[in-house]
Design a protein around this motif. Structure first.
Motif, PDB file in Angstrom:
ATOM      1  N   LEU A   1       0.837  -1.203   0.000  1.00 17.91           N
ATOM      2  CA  LEU A   1       0.000   0.000   0.000  1.00 17.91           C
ATOM      3  C   LEU A   1       0.874   1.256   0.000  1.00 17.91           C
ATOM      4  O   LEU A   1       0.571   2.222  -0.706  1.00 17.91           O
ATOM      5  N   ARG A   2       1.937   1.232   0.765  1.00 14.14           N
ATOM      6  CA  ARG A   2       2.829   2.403   0.802  1.00 14.14           C
ATOM      7  C   ARG A   2       3.489   2.623  -0.556  1.00 14.14           C
ATOM      8  O   ARG A   2       3.625   3.753  -1.022  1.00 14.14           O
ATOM      9  N   GLU A   3       3.916   1.554  -1.203  1.00 11.82           N
ATOM     10  CA  GLU A   3       4.488   1.676  -2.549  1.00 11.82           C
ATOM     11  C   GLU A   3       3.460   2.270  -3.505  1.00 11.82           C
ATOM     12  O   GLU A   3       3.796   3.091  -4.365  1.00 11.82           O
ATOM     13  N   LEU A   4       2.204   1.853  -3.361  1.00  8.67           N
ATOM     14  CA  LEU A   4       1.157   2.360  -4.245  1.00  8.67           C
ATOM     15  C   LEU A   4       0.962   3.860  -4.049  1.00  8.67           C
ATOM     16  O   LEU A   4       0.712   4.601  -5.005  1.00  8.67           O
ATOM     17  N   SER A   5       1.110   4.336  -2.824  1.00  3.62           N
ATOM     18  CA  SER A   5       0.969   5.771  -2.572  1.00  3.62           C
ATOM     19  C   SER A   5       2.076   6.565  -3.241  1.00  3.62           C
ATOM     20  O   SER A   5       1.890   7.717  -3.626  1.00  3.62           O
ATOM     21  N   LEU A   6       3.237   5.939  -3.416  1.00  5.01           N
ATOM     22  CA  LEU A   6       4.379   6.624  -4.026  1.00  5.01           C
ATOM     23  C   LEU A   6       4.392   6.503  -5.547  1.00  5.01           C
ATOM     24  O   LEU A   6       4.746   7.445  -6.248  1.00  5.01           O
ATOM     25  N   ARG A   7       3.974   5.337  -6.070  1.00  3.77           N
ATOM     26  CA  ARG A   7       4.161   5.045  -7.491  1.00  3.77           C
ATOM     27  C   ARG A   7       2.891   5.172  -8.324  1.00  3.77           C
ATOM     28  O   ARG A   7       2.950   5.151  -9.548  1.00  3.77           O
ATOM     29  N   LYS A   8       1.731   5.234  -7.693  1.00  5.11           N
ATOM     30  CA  LYS A   8       0.454   5.611  -8.316  1.00  5.11           C
ATOM     31  C   LYS A   8      -0.210   4.556  -9.183  1.00  5.11           C
ATOM     32  O   LYS A   8      -1.400   4.663  -9.452  1.00  5.11           O
ATOM     33  N   THR A   9       0.516   3.567  -9.689  1.00  2.11           N
ATOM     34  CA  THR A   9      -0.115   2.532 -10.515  1.00  2.11           C
ATOM     35  C   THR A   9       0.270   1.144 -10.018  1.00  2.11           C
ATOM     36  O   THR A   9       1.365   0.951  -9.459  1.00  2.11           O
ATOM     37  N   MET A  10      -0.626   0.184 -10.248  1.00  4.41           N
ATOM     38  CA  MET A  10      -0.358  -1.195  -9.864  1.00  4.41           C
ATOM     39  C   MET A  10       0.859  -1.741 -10.604  1.00  4.41           C
ATOM     40  O   MET A  10       1.677  -2.476 -10.046  1.00  4.41           O
ATOM     41  N   ALA A  11       0.993  -1.362 -11.882  1.00  2.00           N
ATOM     42  CA  ALA A  11       2.113  -1.860 -12.692  1.00  2.00           C
ATOM     43  C   ALA A  11       3.444  -1.380 -12.134  1.00  2.00           C
ATOM     44  O   ALA A  11       4.419  -2.143 -12.076  1.00  2.00           O
ATOM     45  N   ALA A  12       3.518  -0.105 -11.725  1.00  6.68           N
ATOM     46  CA  ALA A  12       4.768   0.429 -11.189  1.00  6.68           C
ATOM     47  C   ALA A  12       5.126  -0.240  -9.867  1.00  6.68           C
ATOM     48  O   ALA A  12       6.297  -0.529  -9.595  1.00  6.68           O
ATOM     49  N   VAL A  13       4.121  -0.502  -9.033  1.00  4.92           N
ATOM     50  CA  VAL A  13       4.367  -1.193  -7.765  1.00  4.92           C
ATOM     51  C   VAL A  13       4.843  -2.616  -8.032  1.00  4.92           C
ATOM     52  O   VAL A  13       5.782  -3.110  -7.388  1.00  4.92           O
TER      53      VAL A  13
END
Length: 302
Positions: free
Chosen positions: A9-21
């Motif tokens: 979830l924290r990665e998603l807050s930083l990277r904005k997309t599921m693919a980037a996470v």
């Protein structure tokens, strides 16, 4: 709550997309989506809003991310404490840097530290300065090299410590038969009628070049935008364009091209960055020292 899901979830807050996470965590996008869904089931509240290909955290999601950041920070601090107590240089060290400085500093530093500390595994990833700082904040990198031209808005990070490594100058790159090739140095106004090729791998860096030309009184005539220095060099070698490149990169890769310093000099300062307090970690401390030794041995081209 499951720690891996909190980190996702924290990665998603930083990277904005599921693919980037997924790329950052080396898992599939469907696994990312599944972990978020499981965390929402676990907490009983919606944590993200899906918008097209991207997502946005709900207020509850952002609140949970804030807590997760503190938890991860405490765990990383504990790891640093234990590493300091063991006083051994071992384990895994994640390093990031942008291309021009990476090619000059990183291989030499990694080679030197691997000889001295064979139990330390150094993993390098090429990232632009802003991405490197984001990786530090997300605990995806332990040491990063950044500069003040392309990451100036982030150099006051309270979570990150910076140590000066070296200064580099920007140079004009010319074909060997260019009319200005024999000049000892050049000014930007003298290049107003030239055609330019820009390396747009970093949008911030190319914006710095355009802004410098505008400060000199003109918009550069850009006839090529490329995503690699090899293509930039080929365009200049063919006489199609000129370019501006960092001195460190030019020193090693210009071949027969001519490198001319700009007057007044355009300087970029380079720093090694790491999370606050983590220089107590022996692996971080030793690698930072190796970088500083390599940087001290380098001289700019003339």
């Amino acid at each position: 709550m499951d720690f891996a899901r909190l980190r996702t979830l924290r990665e998603l807050s930083l990277r904005k997309t599921m693919a980037a996470v997924a790329e950052a965590l080396l898992i599939s996008p469907s696994a990312v989506s599944q972990q978020i869904a499981q965390l929402e089931d676990e907490t009983g509240i919606e944590l993200v809003e899906r918008r097209g290909r991207g997502v946005r955290l709900t207020p509850a999601g952002q609140r949970l991310v804030d807590h997760a950041g503190r938890v991860i920070g405490i765990l990383e601090e504990a790891k640093t404490d234990l590493a300091e107590l063991k006083k051994t240089v071992a384990g895994e060290l994640r390093v990031s840097a942008f291309p021009s400085v990476a090619s000059s500093l990183i291989p030499r530093a990694i080679r030197a530290i691997s000889v001295r500390f064979p139990d330390l595994e150094t993993i390098f990833e090429e990232l632009e300065p802003d991405d490197s700082l984001a990786a530090l904040r997300a605990w995806q990198a332990d040491v990063a090299i950044v500069d003040d031209l392309t990451a100036s808005a982030s150099l006051s990070e309270t979570q990150v410590e910076m140590l000066h490594l070296l200064d580099d100058h920007l140079y004009v790159l010319l074909p060997p038969d260019h009319p200005l090739a024999e000049r000892p140095h050049l000014t930007l106004p003298e290049l107003a009628t030239e055609r330019w090729v820009l390396d747009t791998t970093s949008a911030t860096y190319s914006a710095v070049i355009v802004r410098a030309c505008r400060d000199a009184g003109y918009d550069p005539i850009i006839n090529a935008r490329c995503h690699s220095f090899e293509v930039v060099r080929a365009m200049v070698e063919a006489g199609c364009s000129i370019s501006i490149n960092p001195g460190l990169r030019g020193r090693d890769y210009i071949g027969t091209l001519r490198l001319k310093e700009i007057r007044p000099i355009i300087t970029r300062r380079m720093f090694v960055a790491f999370r606050s307090g983590e220089r107590r970690n022996p692996a971080v401390a030793q690698f930072v020292n190796e970088l500083r030794n390599v940087a001290a041995s380098m001289t700019a081209p003339h």
